[in-house]
Design an enzyme around this catalytic site. Structure first.
Site, PDB file in Angstrom:
ATOM      1  N   CYS A  48       0.851  -1.183   0.000  1.00 52.57           N
ATOM      2  CA  CYS A  48       0.000   0.000   0.000  1.00 52.57           C
ATOM      3  C   CYS A  48       0.896   1.245   0.000  1.00 52.57           C
ATOM      4  O   CYS A  48       2.031   1.205   0.470  1.00 52.57           O
ATOM      5  CB  CYS A  48      -0.903  -0.029   1.228  1.00 52.57           C
ATOM      6  N   HIS A  49       0.355   2.353  -0.492  1.00 51.01           N
ATOM      7  CA  HIS A  49       1.123   3.597  -0.527  1.00 51.01           C
ATOM      8  C   HIS A  49       1.552   4.035   0.874  1.00 51.01           C
ATOM      9  O   HIS A  49       2.600   4.665   1.043  1.00 51.01           O
ATOM     10  CB  HIS A  49       0.301   4.705  -1.186  1.00 51.01           C
ATOM     11  N   THR A  50       0.776   3.679   1.888  1.00 51.72           N
ATOM     12  CA  THR A  50       1.142   4.037   3.263  1.00 51.72           C
ATOM     13  C   THR A  50       2.464   3.393   3.662  1.00 51.72           C
ATOM     14  O   THR A  50       3.293   4.013   4.328  1.00 51.72           O
ATOM     15  CB  THR A  50       0.033   3.619   4.238  1.00 51.72           C
ATOM     16  N   HIS A  70       0.670  -3.980   5.892  1.00 53.13           N
ATOM     17  CA  HIS A  70      -0.588  -3.964   6.639  1.00 53.13           C
ATOM     18  C   HIS A  70      -1.796  -4.389   5.823  1.00 53.13           C
ATOM     19  O   HIS A  70      -2.909  -4.429   6.352  1.00 53.13           O
ATOM     20  CB  HIS A  70      -0.818  -2.576   7.246  1.00 53.13           C
ATOM     21  N   GLU A  71      -1.623  -4.739   4.558  1.00 54.49           N
ATOM     22  CA  GLU A  71      -2.708  -5.331   3.788  1.00 54.49           C
ATOM     23  C   GLU A  71      -2.372  -6.802   3.619  1.00 54.49           C
ATOM     24  O   GLU A  71      -1.395  -7.141   2.939  1.00 54.49           O
ATOM     25  CB  GLU A  71      -2.836  -4.668   2.409  1.00 54.49           C
ATOM     26  N   CYS A 100     -11.885  -2.452  19.682  1.00 52.86           N
ATOM     27  CA  CYS A 100     -11.810  -3.130  20.980  1.00 52.86           C
ATOM     28  C   CYS A 100     -13.179  -3.600  21.456  1.00 52.86           C
ATOM     29  O   CYS A 100     -13.278  -4.489  22.303  1.00 52.86           O
ATOM     30  CB  CYS A 100     -11.165  -2.223  22.022  1.00 52.86           C
ATOM     31  N   CYS A 103     -14.792   0.632  24.032  1.00 50.56           N
ATOM     32  CA  CYS A 103     -14.731   2.087  24.204  1.00 50.56           C
ATOM     33  C   CYS A 103     -15.981   2.765  23.645  1.00 50.56           C
ATOM     34  O   CYS A 103     -16.804   2.139  22.970  1.00 50.56           O
ATOM     35  CB  CYS A 103     -13.476   2.647  23.529  1.00 50.56           C
ATOM     36  N   CYS A 106     -16.294   2.473  19.820  1.00 50.68           N
ATOM     37  CA  CYS A 106     -16.701   1.149  19.343  1.00 50.68           C
ATOM     38  C   CYS A 106     -18.171   0.871  19.629  1.00 50.68           C
ATOM     39  O   CYS A 106     -18.844   0.181  18.857  1.00 50.68           O
ATOM     40  CB  CYS A 106     -15.829   0.066  19.978  1.00 50.68           C
ATOM     41  N   CYS A 114     -11.655   3.622  17.216  1.00 51.64           N
ATOM     42  CA  CYS A 114     -11.426   2.996  18.517  1.00 51.64           C
ATOM     43  C   CYS A 114     -10.398   3.776  19.336  1.00 51.64           C
ATOM     44  O   CYS A 114      -9.328   4.137  18.847  1.00 51.64           O
ATOM     45  CB  CYS A 114     -10.944   1.567  18.298  1.00 51.64           C
ATOM     46  N   ARG A 118      -6.784   2.789  17.650  1.00 54.60           N
ATOM     47  CA  ARG A 118      -6.716   3.702  16.500  1.00 54.60           C
ATOM     48  C   ARG A 118      -5.300   3.684  15.924  1.00 54.60           C
ATOM     49  O   ARG A 118      -4.323   3.501  16.647  1.00 54.60           O
ATOM     50  CB  ARG A 118      -7.085   5.113  16.949  1.00 54.60           C
ATOM     51  N   CYS A 178      -7.076  -2.341   3.758  1.00 56.32           N
ATOM     52  CA  CYS A 178      -6.769  -0.908   3.876  1.00 56.32           C
ATOM     53  C   CYS A 178      -7.449  -0.086   2.791  1.00 56.32           C
ATOM     54  O   CYS A 178      -8.606   0.263   2.899  1.00 56.32           O
ATOM     55  CB  CYS A 178      -5.254  -0.695   3.855  1.00 56.32           C
ATOM     56  N   ARG A 373      -2.410  -2.481  -7.033  1.00 54.63           N
ATOM     57  CA  ARG A 373      -2.047  -3.363  -5.932  1.00 54.63           C
ATOM     58  C   ARG A 373      -1.198  -4.513  -6.476  1.00 54.63           C
ATOM     59  O   ARG A 373      -1.543  -5.125  -7.477  1.00 54.63           O
ATOM     60  CB  ARG A 373      -3.293  -3.930  -5.235  1.00 54.63           C
TER      61      ARG A 373
END
Length: 380
Positions: A48-50, A70-71, A100, A103, A106, A114, A118, A178, A373
């Site tokens: 991902c670009h992130t 993270h993907e 979670c 909270c 959520c 969250c 977060r 993502c 992707r």
């Protein structure tokens, strides 16, 4: 439990030792999960670009050595104490933000932000004890957004794992972790265009095309793609985009161009660039009285959004969204089912595939603007 439960697992991971330098394939040790944690065997991950943004460390505090990613899609290997809704063998999608379920956010039907889980790009350790679960010969290797999927095994907080249909192909649905869900949800959950609506999409990268996909699923009659790169226009037709505007081709502001095209403005717009100018244009191009603009892109920290207050008084609405307003554990399983029911088309987002040993090619494809992707096959 699995035969490796409670033991340290040695596996391959692509480690970023320095900002902007090629990832290095290393043997890492992955510790067992602690309370409310899950160890996952990653089968497929995507770039991902992130990942690229923080790997380059542009404007960020470098945190290296680090395992990005993270993907992804994987299978639960073992669970820590307190984990009751996942068991070894379950198919899961790790997500950079969590749920979670305890909270105020959520428990709210209106928020997915969250308090506990977060996204935090600065934290490179687990919440339980402030330590990493990765190491090489005793040296800790930092986590990334609580997922670190560029490793054959990773440890994730249970709140950042969505349990999904085991029949879903992980090499396809992994990209829902993502960007694709972010763009899709921005349209379906936040903009909510009615059937027959006109929708403008600012930015035709993966997130913007996912937003266009959401407009297509909503039955929009006209989907106008806005991008500074006209080379993206032909590909965007696959995602339902019907018309295109390149702001560089016009002497007047793009919001005025769109207003002329649509007899006063579009019903909905979704901004997916992070450019403050695009954000302003996306807001000012929606029709007065009922137009809704949704901001998805992340601006620079010093940017300032400027528009005349009369644009609000004339009943235009400006909204923002985080991860498409999806709660990962509660909502992602249903998004996967959209794919399984052939409502959502994911294959057209996947432009490349490489074995894990060639993960740096995925970075080259993205940096050269060649891919939406790139799927990375672990264990290869």
């Amino acid at each position: 439990m699995s035969s490796t439960a409670g033991q340290v697992i040695r596996c391959k991971a692509a480690v970023a030792w320095e900002a902007g330098k090629p990832l290095v394939m290393e043997e890492v040790e992955v510790a067992p999960p602690q309370a409310m944690e899950v160890r996952v065997k990653i089968l497929f991950t995507a770039l991902c670009h992130t990942d690229v943004y923080f790997w380059e460390a542009k404007g960020q505090t470098p945190l290296f050595p680090r395992i990005f990613g993270h993907e992804a899609g994987g299978i639960v290997e073992s669970v820590g104490t307190g984990v009751t809704d996942l068991k070894p063998g379950d198919h899961v999608l790790p997500v950079f933000t969590g749920e979670c379920k305890e909270c105020r956010h959520c428990k709210s039907e209106e928020s997915n932000m969250c308090d506990l889980l977060r996204i935090n790009t600065d934290r490179g350790v687990m919440l339980n004890d402030g330590k990493s679960r990765f190491s090489i010969k005793g040296q800790p290797i930092y986590h990334f957004v609580g997922t670190s999927t560029f490793s054959e095994y990773t440890v994730v907080h249970v709140g950042c794992l969505a349990k999904i249909n085991p029949a879903a192909p992980l090499d396809k649905v992994c990209i829902l972790s993502c960007g694709i869900s972010t763009g899709l949800g921005a349209t379906l959950n936040v903009a909510r265009p009615k059937k027959g609506s006109t929708v403008a999409i600012f930015g035709l990268g993966a997130v913007g095309l996912a937003a266009a996909e959401g407009a297509r699923l909503s039955g929009a009659s006209r989907i106008i793609g806005v991008d500074l790169n006209s080379n993206k226009f032909n590909e965007a037709k696959k995602f339902g985009v019907t018309e295109f505007v390149n702001p560089k081709d016009h002497k007047k502001p793009v919001q005025e161009v769109i207003a002329e095209m649509t007899n006063g403005g579009v019903d909905r717009s979704v901004e997916c660039t992070g450019s403050i100018n695009a954000m302003i244009s996306a807001f000012e191009c929606v029709h007065d009285g009922w137009g809704v603009a949704v901001l998805v892109g992340v601006p620079n920290k010093d940017d300032s959004f400027k528009t005349h207050p009369v644009n609000f008084l004339n009943e235009r609405t400006l909204k923002g969204t985080f991860f498409g307003n999806y709660k990962p554990r509660s909502d992602l399983p249903a998004v996967v089912e959209k794919y399984m029911n052939k409502e959502l088309e994911l294959e057209k987002f996947i432009t490349h595939e490489v074995p894990f040993s060639e993960i740096n090619k995925a970075f080259d494809y993205m940096l050269n603007g060649e891919s939406l992707r790139c799927i990375i096959r672990m264990g290869a």
